[in-house]
Scaffold this active site. Structure first.
Site, PDB file in Angstrom:
ATOM      1  N   ASP A   1       0.853  -1.185   0.000  1.00 53.09           N
ATOM      2  CA  ASP A   1       0.000   0.000   0.000  1.00 53.09           C
ATOM      3  C   ASP A   1       0.888   1.235   0.000  1.00 53.09           C
ATOM      4  OD1 ASP A   1       0.735   0.210   2.739  1.00 53.09           O
ATOM      5  OD2 ASP A   1      -0.801  -1.296   3.171  1.00 53.09           O
TER       6      ASP A   1
ATOM      7  N   LYS B   1      -4.729   2.916   0.085  1.00 56.11           N
ATOM      8  CA  LYS B   1      -4.910   3.221   1.494  1.00 56.11           C
ATOM      9  C   LYS B   1      -4.292   4.556   1.843  1.00 56.11           C
ATOM     10  CE  LYS B   1      -5.719  -0.633   4.210  1.00 56.11           C
ATOM     11  NZ  LYS B   1      -5.195  -1.670   5.037  1.00 56.11           N
TER      12      LYS B   1
ATOM     13  N   MET C   1      -0.903   8.435  12.969  1.00 55.78           N
ATOM     14  CA  MET C   1      -2.058   8.937  12.221  1.00 55.78           C
ATOM     15  C   MET C   1      -2.633  10.176  12.904  1.00 55.78           C
ATOM     16  SD  MET C   1      -3.801   5.271  11.302  1.00 55.78           S
ATOM     17  CE  MET C   1      -3.213   4.347  12.707  1.00 55.78           C
TER      18      MET C   1
END
Ligand code: SAH
Length: 453
Positions: free
Chosen positions: A239, A261, A374
């Site tokens: 990804d 992603k 994140m």
């Protein structure tokens, strides 16, 4: 070809070492536990020890010896024993004297049942050792387990597949697919079961899935095991987080499938990724599922492992350097510190839609480092949550964008300016937030003050 490498079966073979110094000891050590009958003549001046004999050999001592190694400082004495050895029919090696030797010793990689030798005809032994280091890195540690497994099944395979070519095809399949990978991992019973299954159903070779941690981006941060998996792969499923520099190290003719992603990007759903891995492994392929960092740290590796296992496919997990470790190292931030951080937590600021966020109260304690994954979009929430839960507003923070990659940026500031820092500097993903006293150690490329100025 200027030299020829032959291999001599050692069990029961008679080997003689002559000399008392380190070079003689190194030769003797080579044959420790090999099954060879070793006699080591260390001379009359040597201390008595059961490992060696305290005299020099006579002609009859060398009778029946297959190899004689001589490591003596005196060239005349060396030449004398070399002659004696040769007269007895032995092959003679005089250490550091290629001209006096019948054979040279190659640089060896010893994996027990599998031995690799690199020879330069005595011309460039240091070059041979350099090459050895490279080959060594490419060979799995557990190769001998595979060789022993093959040895144990040899007769069964002979009986089941009398045809030479069929046998050869079987071994090729066994040494490529799941049996090999399981054996080198030490999962010997499973490897044996796979080999037997393959023997009975050669038309159905079974592949294997490697869940591989690619590390944060710098290809040098791959583990040796990850690199091997990449170089053996038939198919690589990756990804966005799989760094291009890492993909460059994979086998050239491996197929690559990108499953996306990015935040908000249309990516292949998780179930479909699992289905793809299962179908490819069932077709006999070696599948590498390459994941940024470590597969088990915010990587959904657990779900993929479960799905693939449930389909009866063998899975091998190869850990990677997770972003927190890679970014901290790249920015010079010690995640723990005797005075400043007694604990470190890996936290994600992103949760399932409607899911509960992190429990800031338990995380907002002094001397506790947070590595927030994140966290770019949620920087304001991290800042507000921690301060509301009691973390000091002047707690140092660092933001590491593209950690360990050529375009890495390190920004530093205070917790109460975190959201502003991220917004002003237009921080993009992937970026890691580090909150805690230790963040003050960061070697930053810009600080909040500089940015504001
Ligand atoms: N399994 C990965 C994490 C996947 S979650 C690991 O162990 O590292 C994705 C988050 O990881 C990103 O949003 C970012 O916070 C972090 N990350 C991954 N690689 C990074 C890098 N090179 N630099 C900074 N952060 C990174």
């Amino acid at each position: 070809m200027r030299v020829f490498l032959a291999s001599i079966p050692l069990p029961g073979t008679s080997i003689v070492v002559i000399g008392a110094g380190d070079a003689a000891a190194a030769k003797a050590r080579l044959f420790d536990g090999s099954g060879a009958k070793l006699r080591w003549f260390a001379g009359p001046a040597a201390e008595p020890d059961e490992a060696w004999i305290t005299r020099w050999p006579e002609a009859e001592d060398l009778c029946g010896a297959r190899l004689v190694f001589i490591a003596l400082p005196d060239p005349t004495q060396s030449a004398f024993f070399a002659g004696l050895g040769r007269t007895s029919g032995a092959q003679v090696n005089v250490v550091d004297q290629p001209g006096l030797s019948d054979f040279h010793t190659p640089a060896l990689i010893d994996r027990d049942g599998v031995v690799v030798g690199i020879a330069t005809g005595g011309v460039a032994p240091v070059l041979a050792r350099e090459v050895r280091a490279r080959v060594e890195a490419a060979l799995p540690q557990g190769l001998d387990r595979l060789a022993r497994l093959a040895e144990g099944l040899r007769e069964t395979v002979m009986a089941t597949l009398p045809d030479f070519m069929a046998r050869r095809r079987f071994w090729e399949a066994a040494f490529r697919g799941a049996p090999r990978d399981l054996a080198v991992e030490g999962r010997t019973a499973e490897a044996r079961r796979e080999m037997l299954r393959l023997l009975n159903r050669p038309e159905q070779p079974k592949g294997v899935v490697h869940l591989v941690g690619a590390g944060p981006g710098d290809p040098e941060l791959l583990t040796l095991k990850a690199l091997r998996a990449l170089q053996d792969a038939d198919l690589i499923i990756h990804d966005r987080l799989a760094p291009p520099a890492v993909l460059d190290r994979a086998r050239r003719d491996a197929r690559r499938i990108y499953v996306g992603k990015r935040r908000g990007e249309h990516s292949v759903p998780q179930e479909q990724i699992a289905e793809l891995m299962i179908a490819e492994a069932k077709a006999g392929h070696r599948v590498v599922r390459l994941k940024g960092g470590d597969p088990f740290v915010f990587g959904r590796g657990g779900e993929e492992l479960e799905a693939v296992r449930a389909a009866g496919i063998d899975v091998i997990v190869v850990p990677g350097i997770t972003a927190a470790l890679g970014c901290a190292a790249a920015a010079g931030i010690p995640l723990t510190h005797r005075d400043q951080a007694q604990a470190v937590s890996f936290v994600t600021a992103e949760t399932r839609p409607g899911g509960a966020g992190p429990d800031w109260t338990s995380l907002a304690v002094p001397n506790h480092t947070l590595a927030v994954y994140m966290g770019v979009a949620g920087a304001a929430a991290v800042q507000a949550g921690l301060i509301a839960a009691g973390r000091a507003p002047d707690t140092p923070v660092a933001v590491i964008e593209n950690g360990s990659r050529p375009d890495q940026r390190v920004l530093t500031g205070r917790l109460d300016g975190l959201a502003r820092l991220v917004a002003r500097e237009k921080v993009i993903s992937p970026a890691l937030l580090i909150v805690g006293e230790v963040a003050a150690w960061a070697r930053s490329s810009a600080t909040e003050q500089e940015v504001a100025a």
